[in-house]
Motif scaffolding. Structure first.
Motif, PDB file in Angstrom:
ATOM      1  N   LEU A 208       0.832  -1.207   0.000  1.00 42.14           N
ATOM      2  CA  LEU A 208       0.000   0.000   0.000  1.00 42.14           C
ATOM      3  C   LEU A 208       0.866   1.257   0.000  1.00 42.14           C
ATOM      4  O   LEU A 208       0.589   2.214  -0.726  1.00 42.14           O
ATOM      5  N   ALA A 209       1.919   1.256   0.800  1.00 33.49           N
ATOM      6  CA  ALA A 209       2.796   2.422   0.868  1.00 33.49           C
ATOM      7  C   ALA A 209       3.542   2.646  -0.435  1.00 33.49           C
ATOM      8  O   ALA A 209       3.807   3.793  -0.818  1.00 33.49           O
TER       9      ALA A 209
ATOM     10  N   GLY B  69       2.404   1.946  -3.378  1.00 28.26           N
ATOM     11  CA  GLY B  69       1.482   2.230  -4.482  1.00 28.26           C
ATOM     12  C   GLY B  69       1.353   1.100  -5.475  1.00 28.26           C
ATOM     13  O   GLY B  69       1.070   1.337  -6.659  1.00 28.26           O
TER      14      GLY B  69
ATOM     15  N   SER C  78      -2.148  -4.678  -3.585  1.00 30.33           N
ATOM     16  CA  SER C  78      -1.929  -5.383  -2.328  1.00 30.33           C
ATOM     17  C   SER C  78      -3.002  -6.455  -2.134  1.00 30.33           C
ATOM     18  O   SER C  78      -3.902  -6.617  -2.960  1.00 30.33           O
TER      19      SER C  78
ATOM     20  N   GLN D  67      -8.407   2.210   3.239  1.00 26.82           N
ATOM     21  CA  GLN D  67      -7.290   1.878   2.354  1.00 26.82           C
ATOM     22  C   GLN D  67      -7.716   1.642   0.905  1.00 26.82           C
ATOM     23  O   GLN D  67      -6.872   1.543   0.015  1.00 26.82           O
TER      24      GLN D  67
ATOM     25  N   PRO E 231      -9.136   3.598  -1.402  1.00 22.78           N
ATOM     26  CA  PRO E 231      -8.696   4.550  -2.430  1.00 22.78           C
ATOM     27  C   PRO E 231      -7.259   4.310  -2.885  1.00 22.78           C
ATOM     28  O   PRO E 231      -6.955   4.385  -4.086  1.00 22.78           O
ATOM     29  N   ARG E 232      -6.361   4.020  -1.940  1.00 22.32           N
ATOM     30  CA  ARG E 232      -4.973   3.726  -2.333  1.00 22.32           C
ATOM     31  C   ARG E 232      -4.889   2.448  -3.170  1.00 22.32           C
ATOM     32  O   ARG E 232      -4.138   2.377  -4.147  1.00 22.32           O
ATOM     33  N   GLU E 233      -5.669   1.435  -2.758  1.00 22.67           N
ATOM     34  CA  GLU E 233      -5.660   0.174  -3.508  1.00 22.67           C
ATOM     35  C   GLU E 233      -6.191   0.375  -4.912  1.00 22.67           C
ATOM     36  O   GLU E 233      -5.597  -0.125  -5.888  1.00 22.67           O
TER      37      GLU E 233
ATOM     38  N   ALA F 236      -6.202   3.089  -6.701  1.00 23.26           N
ATOM     39  CA  ALA F 236      -5.223   3.870  -7.481  1.00 23.26           C
ATOM     40  C   ALA F 236      -4.077   2.968  -7.941  1.00 23.26           C
ATOM     41  O   ALA F 236      -3.611   3.080  -9.086  1.00 23.26           O
ATOM     42  N   ALA F 237      -3.626   2.076  -7.078  1.00 26.32           N
ATOM     43  CA  ALA F 237      -2.548   1.155  -7.445  1.00 26.32           C
ATOM     44  C   ALA F 237      -2.991   0.210  -8.557  1.00 26.32           C
ATOM     45  O   ALA F 237      -2.216  -0.080  -9.486  1.00 26.32           O
TER      46      ALA F 237
END
Length: 323
Positions: free
Chosen positions: A275-276, A278, A281, A311, A313-315, A317-318
């Motif tokens: 996650l960190a 990008g 995950s 989490q 939104p980050r996932e 985007a990745a």
């Protein structure tokens, strides 16, 4: 119960599907024990193992393991005694479709993923009787396409058949090979409980760690986040029990003990690191799975819902960036 009998002398034909830390570790240990090992990985792994031996790094010392074959596609027309599926959780279905042609009557296919859904995804494409569900405990980090670093002890592996099926000769042969390779292998007749127990550990301390942006040492020495981790563990265990697992306060105490004293303070999970960084995950297969199974079972899981929603939104985007 571990199996250590004369079956350990049998040479297995092994396919390891996936060349991350777990895949390279399993390939190295089995090859060093004399088994015939093929790794299916990306082109970088194929090139690395064509030009040099697979290497295991421990305490700054690298040990070469010769004889590991690498390929970027599952070998056609071959059958294997053991297939180790060492991909990420969301890649299991694709891996299962690829390996289906090399699964023969006596082949066993071992899952190694965090989460509880990999065995079912596998069984949708290979004979269910071939599936061995496993939970792995080891710190094995892929340093490069041809090198894996092992930190701490050798792997321990709990293995069982979905549906509480007793082991047969093919299962025992696999367990003996793992034991002979230095991997502590233990059979369980209740693999569902083992899977849920492992998920309750990793999804909870890793999920709260991702939520807080903190290491395990930071979350366990802050009373508020330590209590949040315990609440998340209780949620996951409750969902597992609602789905037929048999987990109790002793299991909670066991995973709390691992969280509180079993990791170096700077430890983070692969979920947090992905996650960190990008990159995609296992969010959906960890807290997301607790949420989904909890909804189906009628068990409320507010901590895991918060982890998953925060989490996502980050996932997303990745996933968009990697497509």
């Amino acid at each position: 119960m571990p199996y250590t009998d004369d079956l350990t002398d049998d040479r297995l034909r092994v396919l390891v599907h996936g060349a991350g830390g777990i895949g390279l570790y399993a390939a190295a240990r089995l090859a060093a024990a004399g088994h015939d090992v093929t790794v299916k990985g990306r082109a970088t792994t194929v090139a690395a193992l064509r030009d040099a031996d697979l290497s295991v790094l421990r305490d700054g010392v690298a040990t070469a393991v010769p004889g590991v074959r690498a390929t970027d596609r599952v070998p056609a027309g071959e059958e294997f005694d053991l297939v180790v599926v060492a991909t990420k959780s969301w890649q299991v279905a694709d891996a299962a479709r690829e390996i289906a042609p090399v699964v023969g009557p006596g082949t066993r296919v071992l899952t190694t993923q965090n989460g509880v859904d990999a065995p079912d995804r596998l069984a949708a494409h290979v004979p269910p009787e071939a599936v061995l569900a496993g939970t792995v405990v080891v710190i094995a980090r892929r340093v490069s396409p041809g090198q894996v670093e092992v930190v701490g002890g050798e792997a321990t592996l709990t293995v069982g058949r979905p549906g509480s099926v007793a082991p047969d000769d093919a299962d025992r042969r696999v367990l003996a090979a793992l034991e002979g390779a230095g991997i502590g292998a233990r059979w369980t007749d209740d693999v569902a409980s083992a899977l849920w127990k492992k998920l309750a550990l990793v999804a909870s301390y890793g999920g709260v760690g991702a939520l807080a942006g903190a290491t395990v040492g930071e979350t366990r020495t802050t009373p508020e986040t330590r209590d949040l981790v315990e609440s998340a563990m209780r949620e996951a265990l409750a969902v597992g029990n609602a789905e037929g697992a048999r987990l109790d306060d002793a299991d909670l105490a066991d995973i709390l003990r691992t969280y509180e004293s079993g990791f170096a303070p700077g430890t983070t999970t692969s979920l947090q690191r992905d996650l960190a960084a990008g990159v995609p995950s296992e969010l959906a297969d960890q807290s997301g799975a607790v949420v989904a199974h909890g909804l189906a079972a009628g068990v409320d899981v507010p901590v895991h819902r918060a982890i998953y929603a925060s989490q996502l939104p980050r996932e997303n985007a990745a996933r968009r960036a990697s497509s």
